[in-house]
Design a protein around this motif. Structure first.
Motif, PDB file in Angstrom:
ATOM      1  N   VAL A  53       0.844  -1.191   0.000  1.00 21.23           N
ATOM      2  CA  VAL A  53       0.000   0.000   0.000  1.00 21.23           C
ATOM      3  C   VAL A  53       0.874   1.234   0.000  1.00 21.23           C
ATOM      4  N   SER A  54       0.557   2.157  -0.894  1.00 23.48           N
ATOM      5  CA  SER A  54       1.194   3.476  -0.894  1.00 23.48           C
ATOM      6  C   SER A  54       0.090   4.516  -0.831  1.00 23.48           C
ATOM      7  N   VAL A  55       0.365   5.584  -0.133  1.00 19.05           N
ATOM      8  CA  VAL A  55      -0.554   6.720  -0.122  1.00 19.05           C
ATOM      9  C   VAL A  55       0.194   7.877  -0.755  1.00 19.05           C
ATOM     10  N   VAL A  56      -0.328   8.349  -1.873  1.00 17.14           N
ATOM     11  CA  VAL A  56       0.282   9.439  -2.632  1.00 17.14           C
ATOM     12  C   VAL A  56      -0.699  10.596  -2.601  1.00 17.14           C
ATOM     13  N   SER A  63      -0.401  -2.534  -4.823  1.00 21.02           N
ATOM     14  CA  SER A  63       0.379  -3.377  -5.730  1.00 21.02           C
ATOM     15  C   SER A  63       0.710  -4.672  -5.003  1.00 21.02           C
ATOM     16  N   GLY A  64       1.076  -5.674  -5.771  1.00 19.28           N
ATOM     17  CA  GLY A  64       1.422  -6.957  -5.185  1.00 19.28           C
ATOM     18  C   GLY A  64       0.719  -8.095  -5.896  1.00 19.28           C
ATOM     19  N   VAL A  65       0.822  -9.277  -5.299  1.00 14.43           N
ATOM     20  CA  VAL A  65       0.249 -10.482  -5.873  1.00 14.43           C
ATOM     21  C   VAL A  65      -0.756 -11.067  -4.894  1.00 14.43           C
ATOM     22  N   ILE A  66      -1.938 -11.391  -5.406  1.00 14.99           N
ATOM     23  CA  ILE A  66      -2.986 -11.988  -4.588  1.00 14.99           C
ATOM     24  C   ILE A  66      -3.498 -13.248  -5.276  1.00 14.99           C
ATOM     25  N   SER A  67      -4.283 -14.033  -4.552  1.00 11.32           N
ATOM     26  CA  SER A  67      -4.758 -15.297  -5.117  1.00 11.32           C
ATOM     27  C   SER A  67      -6.220 -15.261  -5.557  1.00 11.32           C
ATOM     28  N   ILE A  69      -9.802 -12.636  -6.553  1.00 12.64           N
ATOM     29  CA  ILE A  69     -10.359 -11.307  -6.841  1.00 12.64           C
ATOM     30  C   ILE A  69     -11.033 -10.716  -5.601  1.00 12.64           C
ATOM     31  N   GLU A  70     -11.539 -11.560  -4.721  1.00 16.78           N
ATOM     32  CA  GLU A  70     -12.199 -11.080  -3.496  1.00 16.78           C
ATOM     33  C   GLU A  70     -11.231 -10.293  -2.625  1.00 16.78           C
ATOM     34  N   GLN A  71      -9.959 -10.674  -2.650  1.00 12.61           N
ATOM     35  CA  GLN A  71      -8.965  -9.937  -1.872  1.00 12.61           C
ATOM     36  C   GLN A  71      -8.833  -8.502  -2.382  1.00 12.61           C
ATOM     37  N   GLU A  72      -8.808  -8.348  -3.692  1.00 15.37           N
ATOM     38  CA  GLU A  72      -8.727  -7.011  -4.272  1.00 15.37           C
ATOM     39  C   GLU A  72      -9.982  -6.215  -3.942  1.00 15.37           C
ATOM     40  N   LYS A  73     -11.139  -6.837  -4.058  1.00 14.16           N
ATOM     41  CA  LYS A  73     -12.401  -6.145  -3.763  1.00 14.16           C
ATOM     42  C   LYS A  73     -12.441  -5.655  -2.319  1.00 14.16           C
ATOM     43  N   HIS A  74     -11.984  -6.492  -1.381  1.00 13.45           N
ATOM     44  CA  HIS A  74     -11.964  -6.082   0.028  1.00 13.45           C
ATOM     45  C   HIS A  74     -11.011  -4.908   0.239  1.00 13.45           C
ATOM     46  N   ALA A  75      -9.815  -4.984  -0.340  1.00 16.93           N
ATOM     47  CA  ALA A  75      -8.830  -3.913  -0.170  1.00 16.93           C
ATOM     48  C   ALA A  75      -9.375  -2.586  -0.692  1.00 16.93           C
ATOM     49  N   ILE A  76      -9.969  -2.625  -1.870  1.00 17.34           N
ATOM     50  CA  ILE A  76     -10.528  -1.411  -2.465  1.00 17.34           C
ATOM     51  C   ILE A  76     -11.674  -0.870  -1.619  1.00 17.34           C
ATOM     52  N   TRP A  77     -12.523  -1.760  -1.119  1.00 15.61           N
ATOM     53  CA  TRP A  77     -13.653  -1.331  -0.278  1.00 15.61           C
ATOM     54  C   TRP A  77     -13.143  -0.586   0.941  1.00 15.61           C
ATOM     55  N   LEU A  92      -2.845  -4.715  -8.488  1.00 16.79           N
ATOM     56  CA  LEU A  92      -2.695  -6.057  -7.932  1.00 16.79           C
ATOM     57  C   LEU A  92      -2.779  -7.086  -9.061  1.00 16.79           C
ATOM     58  N   LYS A  93      -1.945  -8.075  -8.976  1.00 13.19           N
ATOM     59  CA  LYS A  93      -1.905  -9.163  -9.962  1.00 13.19           C
ATOM     60  C   LYS A  93      -2.512 -10.393  -9.297  1.00 13.19           C
ATOM     61  N   ILE A  94      -3.466 -11.002  -9.973  1.00 12.34           N
ATOM     62  CA  ILE A  94      -4.132 -12.194  -9.461  1.00 12.34           C
ATOM     63  C   ILE A  94      -3.495 -13.421 -10.106  1.00 12.34           C
TER      64      ILE A  94
END
Length: 96
Positions: A53-56, A63-67, A69-77, A92-94
């Protein structure tokens, strides 16, 4: 620099996020980052250490690697529900 990355053997894609620095921001990047990290590490679906996580300014950039799509959805939420966050970008790369 971007062209050099694109010409490097093995590089398939290059994603960029560049923003012009402002003199002052209407948010606390420290508070945003601390709040978001706390949420990511306590979430049972996200592996908090796999998501960078970066805050600009007042924007959150993942950014990073996840397994999943739900992980990305939670992070964005989580990011979108923190006071002061203006935009959320995910690189994020799935992995399948």
């Amino acid at each position: 620099m971007i062209n050099l990355a694109k010409q490097t053997s093995g590089v398939k894609n290059v994603y960029t996020y560049l923003k012009t620095k402002q003199d002052r921001y209407e948010c606390s990047s420290f508070n945003i980052l601390a709040n978001l990290k706390q949420n990511l590490f306590s979430d049972s679906i996200i592996k908090g250490t796999n998501v960078r996580v970066s805050v600009v300014g007042c924007d959150v950039v993942f950014s990073g690697v996840i397994s999943k799509i739900e992980q990305e959805k939670h992070a964005i939420w989580y990011a979108k529900h923190i006071d002061g966050v203006q935009e959320v970008y995910s690189f994020l790369k799935i992995l399948n």
